[in-house]
Design a protein around this motif. Sequence first.
Motif, PDB file in Angstrom:
ATOM      1  N   LYS A  22      -3.912   3.189   4.491  1.00  0.00           N
ATOM      2  CA  LYS A  22      -3.555   4.814   4.358  1.00  0.00           C
ATOM      3  C   LYS A  22      -4.439   5.592   3.467  1.00  0.00           C
ATOM      4  O   LYS A  22      -4.269   5.643   2.652  1.00  0.00           O
ATOM      5  N   PHE A  51      -1.296   5.669  -2.309  1.00  0.00           N
ATOM      6  CA  PHE A  51      -0.816   5.201  -1.738  1.00  0.00           C
ATOM      7  C   PHE A  51       0.805   4.517  -2.173  1.00  0.00           C
ATOM      8  O   PHE A  51       0.133   4.112  -4.272  1.00  0.00           O
ATOM      9  N   ASP A  72       4.891   2.898   0.377  1.00  0.00           N
ATOM     10  CA  ASP A  72       3.780   1.923   1.433  1.00  0.00           C
ATOM     11  C   ASP A  72       3.733   1.166   1.672  1.00  0.00           C
ATOM     12  O   ASP A  72       3.574   0.037   2.674  1.00  0.00           O
ATOM     13  N   SER A 119       2.844  -1.669   5.192  1.00  0.00           N
ATOM     14  CA  SER A 119       1.188  -0.855   5.410  1.00  0.00           C
ATOM     15  C   SER A 119       0.512  -1.704   4.865  1.00  0.00           C
ATOM     16  O   SER A 119       0.928  -2.881   3.654  1.00  0.00           O
TER      17      SER A 119
END
Length: 312
Positions: A138, A142, A146, A151
């Motif tokens: 991402k 971060f 997350d 993720s």
Amino acid sequence: MHNISFFIPAYNCAGTIAESVDSIMKTNFNDGDELIITNDCSTDNTLAILKELQSKYPVIKVVEHKINKGGAAARNTAVENAKHDLLFCLDSDNILAENSIAPLVDFMTGQEAEVACFEHLSYFSSSIKLIDETWSFKLGIFTINDMLSGSISPGASGNYLFTKSSWLKANGYSEDLGALDTWSFGFKQLMAGCKMVVMPGTHYYHRRGHESYYLRDAWNKRRSVSLRLIKLIINYIDRIHPDDVDYIFSKKGRYSWFDNLKKKPIRVVEQNEAQKVWSEHELKATFSNKVFSKSKHYQKRLVQILTNKTRG
């Protein structure tokens, strides 16, 4: 210019480490930088290869472990011997893209971050010209949320730039979690409040293969991953939502919570909200006594779970 301490944990990697070292030294190494390699008591001819590499690149510093201690200890030994505040960990079978580190340093500095990661992880098996798959992190900042919502996390690979102060805040790599050492290190950095950023349009090459430390220790023992990470989570009980702590320790969750993060994220409670959240939970006590009691309770449960697993 910010000088970097590159480091590589090395164990039985005679067939790959030269390529990894070259990817640092040829286009990513500047005057004043250093490269530290921890030889974790390799049993193949890794040491001989390291001596050849020192002849080629005299700046390389090799630190020897007299016994095999594992990847986390090898990383910690390298950091302990590093002289610069900026550090980059590259595994002994992975490869940096050409001229990729200087922009990453500039990006981290500009973002006033303590951790900076490449956006893409390009998987290869035999040649970086043949990419099998690409993972993407991402972009931007971060966060711990997350990470605990499923993720793909930079910590899963561990090949990124960070400050020595962030290593200190995280109390180093955990040496009792096997190949989960890098995931747990990223987790601890984020829980310590370190800012982690992902730079767009960047990548490094991550080798696939049966000799992978992660595959040997974590993936092939997948059922134990959630259980082993409870040893990490227990140190942060006061920051995890109490309902999620109960779920992690439940018979249903203890073996699967990590694999089910996308379906059931683990909620992190901000420090200024922790007292309120915990006070609304089932234990009616002062905040400090409540967290202490809950922590002791789960420590006992962890011992019981691990004891029963060993007997089984």
